[in-house]
Scaffold this motif. Structure first.
Motif, PDB file in Angstrom:
ATOM      1  N   VAL A 140     -14.510  16.761   6.113  1.00  0.00           N
ATOM      2  CA  VAL A 140     -13.839  15.668   5.240  1.00  0.00           C
ATOM      3  C   VAL A 140     -12.659  15.416   6.034  1.00  0.00           C
ATOM      4  O   VAL A 140     -11.960  14.209   6.080  1.00  0.00           O
ATOM      5  CB  VAL A 140     -13.555  16.145   3.816  1.00  0.00           C
ATOM      6  CG1 VAL A 140     -12.922  15.281   3.182  1.00  0.00           C
ATOM      7  CG2 VAL A 140     -15.217  16.331   3.103  1.00  0.00           C
ATOM      8  N   GLU A 141     -12.084  16.517   6.362  1.00  0.00           N
ATOM      9  CA  GLU A 141     -10.738  16.358   6.829  1.00  0.00           C
ATOM     10  C   GLU A 141     -10.627  15.440   8.304  1.00  0.00           C
ATOM     11  O   GLU A 141      -9.906  14.373   8.347  1.00  0.00           O
ATOM     12  CB  GLU A 141      -9.985  17.552   7.333  1.00  0.00           C
ATOM     13  CG  GLU A 141      -8.627  17.544   7.838  1.00  0.00           C
ATOM     14  CD  GLU A 141      -8.002  18.785   8.322  1.00  0.00           C
ATOM     15  OE1 GLU A 141      -6.984  18.838   9.090  1.00  0.00           O
ATOM     16  OE2 GLU A 141      -8.455  19.855   7.712  1.00  0.00           O
ATOM     17  N   ALA A 144     -11.439  11.930   7.257  1.00  0.00           N
ATOM     18  CA  ALA A 144     -10.116  11.214   6.623  1.00  0.00           C
ATOM     19  C   ALA A 144      -9.400  10.621   7.628  1.00  0.00           C
ATOM     20  O   ALA A 144      -8.553   9.673   7.772  1.00  0.00           O
ATOM     21  CB  ALA A 144      -9.656  12.100   5.524  1.00  0.00           C
ATOM     22  N   GLU A 151      -8.393  12.680   2.019  1.00  0.00           N
ATOM     23  CA  GLU A 151      -9.527  13.359   1.744  1.00  0.00           C
ATOM     24  C   GLU A 151     -10.193  12.890   0.561  1.00  0.00           C
ATOM     25  O   GLU A 151     -11.397  12.993   0.370  1.00  0.00           O
ATOM     26  CB  GLU A 151      -9.439  14.753   1.943  1.00  0.00           C
ATOM     27  CG  GLU A 151      -8.915  15.223   3.340  1.00  0.00           C
ATOM     28  CD  GLU A 151      -8.769  16.762   3.775  1.00  0.00           C
ATOM     29  OE1 GLU A 151      -8.960  17.569   2.873  1.00  0.00           O
ATOM     30  OE2 GLU A 151      -7.960  16.982   4.491  1.00  0.00           O
ATOM     31  N   ARG A 155     -14.002  11.895  -0.221  1.00  0.00           N
ATOM     32  CA  ARG A 155     -14.648  12.465  -1.139  1.00  0.00           C
ATOM     33  C   ARG A 155     -15.355  11.655  -2.327  1.00  0.00           C
ATOM     34  O   ARG A 155     -16.648  11.477  -2.654  1.00  0.00           O
ATOM     35  CB  ARG A 155     -14.064  13.543  -1.751  1.00  0.00           C
ATOM     36  CG  ARG A 155     -13.961  14.725  -1.066  1.00  0.00           C
ATOM     37  CD  ARG A 155     -13.417  16.146  -1.839  1.00  0.00           C
ATOM     38  NE  ARG A 155     -12.746  17.024  -1.087  1.00  0.00           N
ATOM     39  CZ  ARG A 155     -11.702  17.011  -0.698  1.00  0.00           C
ATOM     40  NH1 ARG A 155     -10.718  16.269  -0.978  1.00  0.00           N
ATOM     41  NH2 ARG A 155     -11.363  18.365   0.312  1.00  0.00           N
TER      42      ARG A 155
END
Length: 170
Positions: A140-141, A144, A151, A155
């Motif tokens: 996710v990081e 992003a 983040e 999500r």
């Protein structure tokens, strides 16, 4: 089915006599004196006026039946809040404001939905690119950072994708 209900409503409305200005004034006086029947007749007698106003907003992204509901609620509010002056202009202002608000709300919801669809599509593309570059699924990081989003926004887009897939599977 929704169209059938709307047609039934129009049929019922054809049997209701509209209030003219004189009857409106008489009913408003009776309402001020505490006659609860006056309120009902005032609302009923102005339904066609409200329907005429709705016609100007049809085709702006909201089903006609929903516009009628918004306008009818504004009619009820106008009767409840009226305190004097020209009832007709007060009513029309209330109904117009309610209809404009509904159209603007729908427009914003549509723009938000389009923006989310674009974000989800972009996320899928970038996720595939990163998977190829990294030889594994991106975190996710990493997503992003590449998409220049938080983040939490990533999500949220992932959740929308999962929710959509769940609906399709049903």
């Amino acid at each position: 089915m929704r169209e059938d209900i709307f047609q039934m409503y129009l049929g019922e409305l054809s049997g209701i006599k509209s209030c003219d200005e004189e009857e409106n004034n008489r009913l408003l006086s009776a309402l001020a004196s505490g006659d609860p029947g006056a309120r009902d007749r005032l609302i009923e007698g102005n339904l066609k006026t409200v329907l005429e106003m709705v016609r100007d907003y049809v085709g702006r992204g909201i089903p006609a039946g929903d516009l009628v509901q918004e306008a009818n609620m504004a009619l009820v509010v106008a009767v409840r809040e009226y305190e004097g002056g020209g009832f007709d202009s007060f009513l029309k202002d209330k109904v117009r404001a309610a209809l404009l608000n509904a159209v603007e709300r729908q427009s914003m919801e549509t723009k938000t939905a389009r923006k989310m669809v674009d974000r989800v599509n972009r996320l899928q593309d970038i996720s595939a690119e990163l998977a190829e570059e990294l030889g594994r699924e991106a975190t996710v990081e990493e997503l992003a950072r590449r998409m220049e989003l938080t983040e939490e926004e990533i999500r949220e887009a992932m959740k929308v994708t999962m929710d959509a897939m769940t609906l399709v599977e049903r």
